[in-house]
Design a protein around this motif. Structure first.
Motif, PDB file in Angstrom:
ATOM      1  N   LYS A   1      -1.471  -2.993   3.588  1.00 24.69           N
ATOM      2  CA  LYS A   1      -1.864  -4.127   2.756  1.00 24.69           C
ATOM      3  C   LYS A   1      -0.657  -4.591   1.973  1.00 24.69           C
ATOM      4  CE  LYS A   1      -6.528  -2.481   2.470  1.00 24.69           C
ATOM      5  NZ  LYS A   1      -7.468  -1.658   1.799  1.00 24.69           N
TER       6      LYS A   1
ATOM      7  N   SER B   1      -0.730 -12.331   0.040  1.00 24.51           N
ATOM      8  CA  SER B   1      -1.498 -11.119   0.314  1.00 24.51           C
ATOM      9  C   SER B   1      -1.925 -11.111   1.766  1.00 24.51           C
ATOM     10  CB  SER B   1      -2.717 -11.018  -0.609  1.00 24.51           C
ATOM     11  OG  SER B   1      -3.622 -12.073  -0.348  1.00 24.51           O
TER      12      SER B   1
ATOM     13  N   ASP C   1      -3.904  -8.206   4.920  1.00 26.35           N
ATOM     14  CA  ASP C   1      -4.154  -6.966   5.626  1.00 26.35           C
ATOM     15  C   ASP C   1      -4.177  -7.357   7.096  1.00 26.35           C
ATOM     16  OD1 ASP C   1      -6.688  -8.068   6.101  1.00 26.35           O
ATOM     17  OD2 ASP C   1      -7.737  -6.675   4.789  1.00 26.35           O
TER      18      ASP C   1
END
Length: 113
Positions: A5, A28, A30
């Motif tokens: 992540k 950000s 993942d």
């Protein structure tokens, strides 16, 4: 197995050039989703392209024309949101200095800085 992540910062992370006049900060991600902030200079262009990721976004400030296959033009200004499906052909012409938030699903390996 733990998924990698990433959490970034709009004000401290370096801008990365995507194309002349088009910079990005990856905020950000993942494996499943990614959020990026884009700075687009007036007069810059992004050629027509596709990618496997679906793409949604919102114009934070400025004025942009998104071009779609078949000649459709999305005329977007601050507050307007948009979506491109996986492998949907699109490009852009930047009419004013513009800032965008964009999300990609799944995340883009080429934007993982």
């Amino acid at each position: 197995m733990e998924t990698k992540k990433h959490r970034g910062n709009l004000y401290t992370d370096a801008r990365v050039s995507r194309a002349p006049g088009i910079d990005r900060v990856t905020l950000s991600y993942d494996e499943d989703t990614m959020m990026c902030y884009f700075y687009l200079d007036k007069g810059s262009k992004l050629e027509m392209h596709t990618h496997v990721q679906s793409q949604s976004g919102i114009v934070i400030k400025g004025h942009i024309h998104f071009l779609k296959e078949g000649g459709e033009v999305l005329d977007l200004k601050a507050g307007d949101a948009y979506y491109f499906a996986s492998n949907e052909m699109h490009g852009s012409i930047i009419l004013e200095d513009t800032e965008l938030i964009e999300c990609f699903t799944p995340s883009r390996d080429d934007y993982k800085d």
